[in-house]
Design an enzyme around this catalytic site. Structure first.
Site, short mmCIF file in Angstrom:
data_model
loop_
_atom_site.label_atom_id
_atom_site.label_comp_id
_atom_site.label_asym_id
_atom_site.label_seq_id
_atom_site.Cartn_x
_atom_site.Cartn_y
_atom_site.Cartn_z
CE LYS A 111 -4.32 -1.79 1.71
NZ LYS A 111 -5.53 -1.62 2.66
CE LYS A 194 -6.12 -7.95 -1.47
NZ LYS A 194 -5.79 -7.91 -0.12
CE LYS A 197 -14.06 -4.06 1.15
NZ LYS A 197 -13.64 -3.79 2.52
P1 TYM Z 1 -11.04 -6.35 4.37
O1 TYM Z 1 -12.12 -5.27 4.38
O2 TYM Z 1 -10.10 -5.78 3.38
O3 TYM Z 1 -11.75 -7.53 3.88
C1 TYM Z 1 -12.76 -8.23 4.92
C2 TYM Z 1 -12.61 -9.67 4.67
O4 TYM Z 1 -12.44 -10.25 3.05
C3 TYM Z 1 -11.54 -10.92 2.88
N1 TYM Z 1 -11.06 -10.69 1.57
C4 TYM Z 1 -10.98 -11.84 0.82
N2 TYM Z 1 -11.11 -13.04 0.86
C5 TYM Z 1 -10.85 -13.79 -0.51
N3 TYM Z 1 -10.67 -12.96 -1.79
C6 TYM Z 1 -10.36 -11.88 -1.66
N4 TYM Z 1 -10.05 -11.18 -3.13
C7 TYM Z 1 -10.62 -10.99 -0.54
N5 TYM Z 1 -10.71 -9.52 -0.21
C8 TYM Z 1 -10.84 -9.50 1.01
C9 TYM Z 1 -10.40 -10.42 3.89
O5 TYM Z 1 -9.64 -11.54 4.03
C10 TYM Z 1 -11.24 -10.29 5.18
O6 TYM Z 1 -11.24 -11.42 5.94
N6 TYM Z 1 -8.04 -5.49 8.08
C11 TYM Z 1 -9.15 -6.30 7.94
C12 TYM Z 1 -10.48 -5.92 8.75
C13 TYM Z 1 -10.36 -6.22 10.09
C14 TYM Z 1 -9.97 -7.48 10.83
C15 TYM Z 1 -9.80 -7.16 12.16
C16 TYM Z 1 -10.17 -8.79 10.43
C17 TYM Z 1 -10.03 -5.20 10.89
N7 TYM Z 1 -9.68 -5.51 12.12
C18 TYM Z 1 -9.85 -7.99 13.00
C19 TYM Z 1 -10.09 -9.79 11.43
C20 TYM Z 1 -9.93 -9.30 12.68
C21 TYM Z 1 -9.49 -5.63 6.36
O7 TYM Z 1 -9.09 -4.87 5.88
O8 TYM Z 1 -10.45 -6.60 5.71
#
Ligand code: TYM
Length: 328
Positions: A111, A194, A197
């Site tokens: 990032k 991947k 968003k």
């Molecule tokens: P975020 O918002 O990027 O994504 C949310 C969840 O979706 C999964 N994910 C994917 N899985 C498969 N293929 C993909 N292309 C893909 N893109 C996203 C992510 O692995 C995630 O499970 N930092 C985290 C949010 C967070 C969090 C936490 C998660 C904040 N605190 C504590 C677990 C525990 C995030 O940005 O997810």
């Protein structure tokens, strides 16, 4: 006791990667665990957000979670920023996290890119906040997609460092749950990236808010190749492999079954099959989301109920943590 905490950022629409990699598993896990699901708005502001869009996105993500099947009788959905213990514990855990550990985080490197000097402290310390999110509830299990694995390993290391310093087993070491066959969903435009968003092209992803026409259009435009049949040489065809994974996962069949169903079909045949199954699977979710979004007061009530439950648990942890550290 087995407790789950997981979260999703309210930045842009949720997409098929979020759904298949995480949220669908969150729904399934509700029967075996106490579940807390969080809209990670503190994480969202690690990149600039416009206030009205952020408010809207938090409600949209909440509606999406309910529409996907999070059962409010069993599980809590809450907005992270309303539970101040997350930020408070993040500071304390930051005092137990060597910089060397953070320097290894690949997501920060990706990032921040070439502009490391201008990258924000919040983006750098983001994984410490993630550890606080999990540990403040003493969560034992964390269901996520493959891309969050490294952050979860760091959460375990931070929990271990805290426990060692105070000679306790206060924080359980959280177990990642990376479940299902679509743990890393790839972009529709580029099978080596991947689905995300933050990708500039909306054609790279299928959003949970997309209607049948948009889904059909995006799958039609997805990058393809000219092999005569779907099953051939799949190891070297990331785009075909990705669409096949999406098909199998949405249809609820194994990869072998999916391959058998595609026998003799070419790429556009696979696209047609995927469009049908994606529309059938996603349209009830999209419809329910629209109904929910027409009642923002209800969404806000859901969040405040979740916040009350979360604060109750997090407050107890913080009291104990402060005592251990020696705060008066
Ligand atoms: P975020 O918002 O990027 O994504 C949310 C969840 O979706 C999964 N994910 C994917 N899985 C498969 N293929 C993909 N292309 C893909 N893109 C996203 C992510 O692995 C995630 O499970 N930092 C985290 C949010 C967070 C969090 C936490 C998660 C904040 N605190 C504590 C677990 C525990 C995030 O940005 O997810």
């Amino acid at each position: 006791m087995k407790r789950i905490l997981s979260g999703v950022q309210p930045t842009g629409n949720l997409h098929l990667g979020n759904y298949l990699g995480a949220i669908r598993n969150w729904v399934k896990l509700q029967d075996g665990y106490e579940c807390l699901y969080m809209v990670a708005d503190l994480h969202a502001i690690t990149v600039p957000q416009e206030p009205d869009s952020l408010r809207k996105a938090v409600r949209e993500v909440t509606a999406a979670l309910i529409a996907c099947g999070i059962d409010l009788e069993k599980s809590a959905i809450f907005n992270q920023s309303a539970v101040s213990a997350h930020s408070e514990l993040a500071w304390i855990l930051g005092c137990h996290t060597p910089l060397g550990w953070l320097n290894r985080m690949t997501q920060f490197k990706e990032k921040a890119g070439k502009h490391r000097e201008e990258a924000l402290l919040g983006l750098y310390s983001y994984p410490v906040l993630m550890a606080a999110d999990i540990l403040v509830y003493k969560a034992t299990h964390v269901p996520v997609g493959e891309d969050q694995k490294q952050h979860l390993e760091l959460s375990r290391d931070i929990a271990g460092a805290f426990n060692r310093q105070y000679n306790t087993e206060f924080f359980p070491l959280p177990e990642p749950l990376i479940l299902g066959d679509a743990t890393r969903v790839m972009s529709l435009r580029d099978g080596s990236k991947k689905m995300s968003k933050s990708d500039e092209s909306d054609y790279s992803r299928i959003n949970l808010t997309d209607d049948a026409d948009a889904i059909a259009k995006k799958i039609k435009k997805a990058t393809s190749d000219s092999y005569p049949t779907v099953g051939e040489n799949l190891e070297n065809r990331p785009e075909a492999a990705n669409l096949l994974t999406l098909y199998a996962s949405l249809k609820g069949v194994t990869r072998e079954q999916a391959l058998a169903e595609c026998a003799g079909k070419n790429f556009s045949g696979l696209k047609q099959m995927l469009t049908e199954v994606a529309v059938a699977h996603l349209s009830p979710i999209t419809r329910r989301m629209r109904e929910l979004l027409a009642a923002p007061d209800y969404i806000d009530q859901v969040l405040s109920k979740g916040v009350a439950r979360a604060r109750n648990i997090a407050g107890g942890t913080m009291q104990e943590v402060k005592e251990m550290i020696g705060f008066l």
